[in-house]
Enzyme design. Structure first.
Site, PDB file in Angstrom:
ATOM      1  N   ASP A  92       0.832  -1.207   0.000  1.00 56.48           N
ATOM      2  CA  ASP A  92       0.000   0.000   0.000  1.00 56.48           C
ATOM      3  C   ASP A  92       0.867   1.257   0.000  1.00 56.48           C
ATOM      4  O   ASP A  92       1.982   1.255   0.514  1.00 56.48           O
ATOM      5  CB  ASP A  92      -0.918  -0.025   1.235  1.00 56.48           C
ATOM      6  CG  ASP A  92      -2.131   0.878   1.066  1.00 56.48           C
ATOM      7  OD1 ASP A  92      -2.327   1.422  -0.041  1.00 56.48           O
ATOM      8  OD2 ASP A  92      -2.882   1.045   2.046  1.00 56.48           O
ATOM      9  N   ASN A 135     -10.846  -2.609  -5.732  1.00 56.27           N
ATOM     10  CA  ASN A 135     -10.036  -1.718  -6.569  1.00 56.27           C
ATOM     11  C   ASN A 135     -10.632  -1.486  -7.964  1.00 56.27           C
ATOM     12  O   ASN A 135     -10.228  -0.558  -8.665  1.00 56.27           O
ATOM     13  CB  ASN A 135      -8.593  -2.237  -6.710  1.00 56.27           C
ATOM     14  CG  ASN A 135      -7.764  -2.095  -5.447  1.00 56.27           C
ATOM     15  OD1 ASN A 135      -6.886  -2.913  -5.167  1.00 56.27           O
ATOM     16  ND2 ASN A 135      -8.009  -1.046  -4.663  1.00 56.27           N
TER      17      ASN A 135
HETATM   18  C1  IPE Z   1      -5.588  -2.872  -0.529  1.00 51.82           C
HETATM   19  O1  IPE Z   1      -5.133  -1.573  -0.742  1.00 51.82           O
HETATM   20  C2  IPE Z   1      -5.507  -3.642  -1.792  1.00 51.82           C
HETATM   21  C3  IPE Z   1      -4.169  -3.801  -2.350  1.00 51.82           C
HETATM   22  C4  IPE Z   1      -3.035  -3.523  -1.752  1.00 51.82           C
HETATM   23  C5  IPE Z   1      -4.146  -4.318  -3.669  1.00 51.82           C
HETATM   24  P1  IPE Z   1      -6.144  -0.359  -0.857  1.00 51.82           P
HETATM   25  O2  IPE Z   1      -5.299   0.874  -0.821  1.00 51.82           O
HETATM   26  O3  IPE Z   1      -7.042  -0.505  -2.020  1.00 51.82           O
HETATM   27  O4  IPE Z   1      -6.977  -0.530   0.479  1.00 51.82           O
HETATM   28  P2  IPE Z   1      -8.050   0.398   1.191  1.00 51.82           P
HETATM   29  O5  IPE Z   1      -9.231   0.470   0.322  1.00 51.82           O
HETATM   30  O6  IPE Z   1      -7.399   1.733   1.372  1.00 51.82           O
HETATM   31  O7  IPE Z   1      -8.326  -0.270   2.487  1.00 51.82           O
HETATM   32  C1  IPE Z   2      -1.417   0.216  -3.426  1.00 54.77           C
HETATM   33  O1  IPE Z   2      -1.208   1.582  -3.451  1.00 54.77           O
HETATM   34  C2  IPE Z   2      -1.594  -0.375  -4.807  1.00 54.77           C
HETATM   35  C3  IPE Z   2      -2.950  -0.842  -5.104  1.00 54.77           C
HETATM   36  C4  IPE Z   2      -3.945  -0.844  -4.271  1.00 54.77           C
HETATM   37  C5  IPE Z   2      -3.168  -1.344  -6.437  1.00 54.77           C
HETATM   38  P1  IPE Z   2      -2.430   2.598  -3.472  1.00 54.77           P
HETATM   39  O2  IPE Z   2      -2.742   2.927  -4.905  1.00 54.77           O
HETATM   40  O3  IPE Z   2      -3.547   2.114  -2.667  1.00 54.77           O
HETATM   41  O4  IPE Z   2      -1.762   3.868  -2.779  1.00 54.77           O
HETATM   42  P2  IPE Z   2      -2.459   4.916  -1.820  1.00 54.77           P
HETATM   43  O5  IPE Z   2      -3.116   4.154  -0.708  1.00 54.77           O
HETATM   44  O6  IPE Z   2      -3.443   5.685  -2.646  1.00 54.77           O
HETATM   45  O7  IPE Z   2      -1.318   5.762  -1.339  1.00 54.77           O
HETATM   46 MG    MG Z   3      -4.099   2.351  -0.698  1.00 56.52          MG
END
Ligand code: IPE
Ligand code: IPE
Ligand code: MG
Length: 264
Positions: A36, A84
């Protein structure tokens, strides 16, 4: 020749030097990571979120290599949740492009280092070309034995449990199984992770303290580790810190500290 290539030629893990030996003891048999913080990493640098994902893909390469080198048998990476899909389609498409690029560029290394690629999740929902590439990679790496790299794609823990319940109900309707024969061990065999140990350690990067629908059944007794570092900055030193922390923990599984390691 890099260390990993050397490993694969011998097909055994090297004995680590004494000073490092403790690092190789008591490793998780299964490490799960919620990767994340790509978006926030990019934002801090005035880059697009997609640039953040590109940098995150580099961390995936590094961490897979490190885990293989130190001998972690199963690594599960949360790459794309079912939730996602709600992101802007430009970002979603960029993620699939990055995945395709990753699968193509890493196949050679997966073969050399005996890494089996496996996907967990509703992968039929992926764009057709990505699905095919994924299925091909899984097929080509199916006989590799040193490490399993699970990619969670279009994954949802609740949906995995519901699907297992549906399959079990079907089996009962066909009278191949009695409802009373369903126990935890039987239920587990209907999950994506059927033949794998449950995760010993979960790492989540970027300081977020939630599970986000990841491996809900499997994480009943998983140790949790939250790193403040954004995923694109999470590399070998950060991984080692997490593993050191894990190795110092006492896992009790409901027993008292005195009973640990003994039969109750
Ligand atoms: C969780 O990350 C899913 C992945 C790392 C692929 P998100 O960034 O989408 O999670 P939430 O929605 O903030 O909990
Ligand atoms: C994790 O990084 C990758 C995926 C969930 C695909 P994020 O895209 O969630 O990054 P933040 O949470 O917006 O920083
Ligand atoms: Mg995230």
């Amino acid at each position: 020749m890099n260390t990993i290539t050397k490993l694969s030629k011998k097909n055994t893990l090297p004995t680590p030097p004494t000073s490092e030996r403790s690092r190789f003891d008591n490793l998780p048999r299964h490490l799960a990571i919620i990767m994340d913080g790509n978006g926030r990493w990019a934002k801090e640098r005035n880059l697009s979120r997609i640039e953040g994902h590109r940098a995150g893909a580099e961390s995936v390469r590094v961490i897979v290599r490190s885990c293989r080198k130190i001998g972690i048998p199963v690594l599960t990476l949360y790459a794309f949740s079912k939730e996602n899909w709600q992101r802007p389609s430009r970002e979603v498409q960029a993620l699939w492009r990055l995945l395709s690029r990753y699968l193509k560029s890493e196949l050679g290394e997966m073969m050399e280092n005996s890494i089996r690629l496996n996907a967990i999740g509703d992968i039929r929902e992926l764009p057709r070309t990505v699905y095919r590439l994924l299925a091909n990679t899984m097929e080509q790496t199916a006989a590799n034995r040193e490490m399993i790299l699970n990619l969670a794609l279009s994954y949802s823990g609740r949906s995995e449990i519901v699907k297992a319940a549906q399959k079990l109900a079907d089996t009962c309707v066909k009278r191949e199984l009695k409802p009373s024969e369903i126990d935890e061990a039987v239920f587990s065999t209907y999950l994506y992770t059927a033949d794998m140990p449950d995760p010993d350690l979960l790492i989540r990067t970027s300081g977020e303290r939630r599970i986000s629908n990841f491996l809900l059944w499997q994480m009943a007794y998983t140790e949790l580790y939250v790193s403040p570092v954004y995923w694109p900055d999470f590399r070998e030193p950060e991984l080692m810190e997490a593993l050191d922390d894990y190795q110092r923990r006492e896992r009790r599984f409901g027993k008292t500290g005195d009973q640990k390691g003994k039969e109750a």
